[in-house]
Design a protein around this motif. Sequence first.
Motif, PDB file in Angstrom:
ATOM      1  N   ALA A  68     -48.113   6.570  42.888  1.00 49.40           N
ATOM      2  CA  ALA A  68     -49.131   7.440  43.099  1.00 49.40           C
ATOM      3  C   ALA A  68     -50.387   8.055  42.375  1.00 49.40           C
ATOM      4  O   ALA A  68     -49.669   8.146  41.656  1.00 49.40           O
ATOM      5  N   ASN A  70     -52.106  11.856  43.648  1.00 48.97           N
ATOM      6  CA  ASN A  70     -52.202  12.463  44.889  1.00 48.97           C
ATOM      7  C   ASN A  70     -52.378  12.313  45.941  1.00 48.97           C
ATOM      8  O   ASN A  70     -52.625  12.018  47.327  1.00 48.97           O
ATOM      9  N   HIS A  72     -51.961   8.929  46.813  1.00 46.58           N
ATOM     10  CA  HIS A  72     -52.826   7.754  47.593  1.00 46.58           C
ATOM     11  C   HIS A  72     -51.779   6.940  47.006  1.00 46.58           C
ATOM     12  O   HIS A  72     -51.574   6.773  45.790  1.00 46.58           O
ATOM     13  N   LYS A  73     -50.639   6.227  47.158  1.00 46.75           N
ATOM     14  CA  LYS A  73     -49.822   4.969  46.977  1.00 46.75           C
ATOM     15  C   LYS A  73     -50.969   4.012  46.489  1.00 46.75           C
ATOM     16  O   LYS A  73     -51.456   3.233  46.955  1.00 46.75           O
ATOM     17  N   LEU A  85     -59.987   5.033  41.598  1.00 43.71           N
ATOM     18  CA  LEU A  85     -59.491   6.401  43.043  1.00 43.71           C
ATOM     19  C   LEU A  85     -59.263   7.543  41.352  1.00 43.71           C
ATOM     20  O   LEU A  85     -58.826   8.737  41.908  1.00 43.71           O
ATOM     21  N   ALA A  89     -60.238  11.574  41.000  1.00 37.53           N
ATOM     22  CA  ALA A  89     -59.454  12.592  42.015  1.00 37.53           C
ATOM     23  C   ALA A  89     -59.742  13.894  41.453  1.00 37.53           C
ATOM     24  O   ALA A  89     -58.632  14.722  41.909  1.00 37.53           O
TER      25      ALA A  89
END
Length: 150
Positions: A68, A70, A72-73, A85, A89
């Motif tokens: 993950a 932050n 988020h997986k 992502l 980030a």
Amino acid sequence: MNGSAMYTAPIVLDIKLKRGPQGLGFNIVGGLDQQYVLNDSGIYVAKIKQNGAAALDGRLQEGDKILAINGHKLEHLSHSAAVDLFTSAGEDVQLRVQQRPTMAMNVPPSSRPDGDSSVSSLVILVAVLGAAAAVTVLYMRFQPQLRRHF
């Protein structure tokens, strides 16, 4: 069980990195569309950049799986979605990382191989192959003479 190899259980770490001039200081591979590990669409650390944020922190290693970023997986994402992502980030980035499994040798410390043992094994192998080649050449050279005496 001397001499046997055992895999240690994977360790999950939370690592906080501060984005530097070179970004986070590592490259990733993997994703749904670019599986790095067979039957695993996870995102993995491919390369740690020298003097980057990850290298200076020291905990992230090549081959680690990033679970993950932050919060988020990264499961079931394409490679480009994972890259998006990472790029969006922010400056302070929280990573959840599963360290790559390591192999531990179950042998006494005094008998563990060091860097020289692989070199000496190679030297022995080359010597044995060279002796076999010499015997083969001698046999081929003197084979007609050997047959006359029997």
